[in-house]
Design an enzyme around this catalytic site. Sequence first.
Site, PDB file in Angstrom:
ATOM      1  N   ARG A  40       0.842  -1.200   0.000  1.00 34.00           N
ATOM      2  CA  ARG A  40       0.000   0.000   0.000  1.00 34.00           C
ATOM      3  C   ARG A  40       0.875   1.246   0.000  1.00 34.00           C
ATOM      4  O   ARG A  40       2.050   1.190   0.321  1.00 34.00           O
ATOM      5  CB  ARG A  40      -0.914  -0.016   1.230  1.00 34.00           C
ATOM      6  N   LYS A 104       5.802 -11.039   9.716  1.00 31.99           N
ATOM      7  CA  LYS A 104       5.001 -10.819   8.516  1.00 31.99           C
ATOM      8  C   LYS A 104       5.276 -11.892   7.458  1.00 31.99           C
ATOM      9  O   LYS A 104       6.413 -12.117   7.059  1.00 31.99           O
ATOM     10  CB  LYS A 104       5.292  -9.430   7.940  1.00 31.99           C
ATOM     11  N   ARG A 241      -0.197  -0.468  14.372  1.00 34.21           N
ATOM     12  CA  ARG A 241       1.065  -0.892  14.983  1.00 34.21           C
ATOM     13  C   ARG A 241       0.859  -1.156  16.462  1.00 34.21           C
ATOM     14  O   ARG A 241       0.157  -0.392  17.115  1.00 34.21           O
ATOM     15  CB  ARG A 241       2.107   0.238  14.889  1.00 34.21           C
TER      16      ARG A 241
HETATM   17  P1  ATP Z   1       2.533  -2.514   7.577  1.00 32.05           P
HETATM   18  O1  ATP Z   1       2.827  -3.960   7.452  1.00 32.05           O
HETATM   19  O2  ATP Z   1       3.731  -1.676   7.507  1.00 32.05           O
HETATM   20  O3  ATP Z   1       1.591  -2.202   8.652  1.00 32.05           O
HETATM   21  P2  ATP Z   1       1.108  -2.144   5.144  1.00 32.05           P
HETATM   22  O4  ATP Z   1      -0.037  -3.060   5.258  1.00 32.05           O
HETATM   23  O5  ATP Z   1       0.835  -0.778   4.689  1.00 32.05           O
HETATM   24  O6  ATP Z   1       1.791  -1.932   6.467  1.00 32.05           O
HETATM   25  P3  ATP Z   1       2.060  -3.537   2.922  1.00 32.05           P
HETATM   26  O7  ATP Z   1       1.590  -2.550   1.961  1.00 32.05           O
HETATM   27  O8  ATP Z   1       1.268  -4.780   3.079  1.00 32.05           O
HETATM   28  O9  ATP Z   1       2.235  -2.858   4.297  1.00 32.05           O
HETATM   29  O10 ATP Z   1       3.545  -3.994   2.603  1.00 32.05           O
HETATM   30  C1  ATP Z   1       4.650  -3.149   2.593  1.00 32.05           C
HETATM   31  C2  ATP Z   1       5.541  -3.417   3.787  1.00 32.05           C
HETATM   32  O11 ATP Z   1       5.722  -4.808   4.015  1.00 32.05           O
HETATM   33  C3  ATP Z   1       6.947  -2.912   3.546  1.00 32.05           C
HETATM   34  O12 ATP Z   1       7.051  -1.576   3.985  1.00 32.05           O
HETATM   35  C4  ATP Z   1       7.841  -3.856   4.347  1.00 32.05           C
HETATM   36  O13 ATP Z   1       7.929  -3.448   5.674  1.00 32.05           O
HETATM   37  C5  ATP Z   1       7.080  -5.137   4.334  1.00 32.05           C
HETATM   38  N1  ATP Z   1       7.539  -6.099   3.300  1.00 32.05           N
HETATM   39  C6  ATP Z   1       7.951  -5.873   2.025  1.00 32.05           C
HETATM   40  N2  ATP Z   1       8.224  -7.005   1.368  1.00 32.05           N
HETATM   41  C7  ATP Z   1       7.984  -8.017   2.245  1.00 32.05           C
HETATM   42  C8  ATP Z   1       8.085  -9.431   2.171  1.00 32.05           C
HETATM   43  N3  ATP Z   1       8.447 -10.081   1.064  1.00 32.05           N
HETATM   44  N4  ATP Z   1       7.756 -10.116   3.288  1.00 32.05           N
HETATM   45  C9  ATP Z   1       7.362  -9.530   4.426  1.00 32.05           C
HETATM   46  N5  ATP Z   1       7.237  -8.196   4.550  1.00 32.05           N
HETATM   47  C10 ATP Z   1       7.550  -7.439   3.478  1.00 32.05           C
END
Ligand code: ATP
Length: 243
Positions: A40, A104, A241
């Site tokens: 996102r 994650k 968070r």
């Molecule tokens: P967050 O997990 O930061 O609360 P978000 O839902 O906005 O927020 P996403 O858009 O789902 O996040 O994914 C982007 C974030 O996920 C990146 O900023 C990084 O921290 C993390 N990320 C990126 N690639 C991977 C991966 N392959 N595996 C796990 N985490 C990842």
Amino acid sequence: LFDYQVESTSTNETVKTLFKTTLHRPILATTEKQTQGRGRRGRVWHSPYAQNCYLSLGYRFNAALSELSGLSLVVGLAFAEALSELNFPVELKWPNDLYLNGKKLGGILVELEGTFDAPCDVIIGVGLNVNMPLNDDGTEQIDQAWTSLSQYKGEVVDRTHLLLIIIPKLESFLAIFEQQGFTKFAQLWPQYDRYIDQAVNIISAEKVITGIAQGINEQGELLLQTEQGLLNISGGEISLRPV
Ligand code: ATP
């Protein structure tokens, strides 16, 4: 329609292109590697060639966009149920992230193409770390703790076997959502809710709100107990968070 590429910019982009050139729905696009994998707010989804799962489903709902709030939660629940059946105890972070062992594991990015009215074409993108090794080049860019299914299981995980369980589950959840709405999913959510009863910060562009996460309501909005009372937080550009 099924599309497989060894490399693509992002599977959501593949579906958007195919939406323009075919009337076929649904479309399932997969790839081995994304050169511009996104999360996102334009954040990067690290997407190396590592036996992972990068897929997007182009799906036509006979509904208006306004009836689809909760969709990313439904997708998360389909993955959580399917992976639980395969003995991976996945948890969900509202509104769109998959966790395993507190780290994650995957992310969901739902986008809209075309009109807000029925029928509505949506693109459901999912990145899932299946076999990404801990020492994979570039993973130091991931700015939070992450894991993969193989890391959890201690052996290579077969992606075909995985998708044969996940895709039918996703299809059936989307059909139920389309026909019956979000109610059933609101009931399922507590089984997978990672932050229930925990102190969290809700971060948007404008502000940070602190409170105790109280699960979700019938619309899939997060319920947050704050000093000002119980707030309903809807999705969009918001991050949760732990405090
Ligand atoms: P967050 O997990 O930061 O609360 P978000 O839902 O906005 O927020 P996403 O858009 O789902 O996040 O994914 C982007 C974030 O996920 C990146 O900023 C990084 O921290 C993390 N990320 C990126 N690639 C991977 C991966 N392959 N595996 C796990 N985490 C990842």
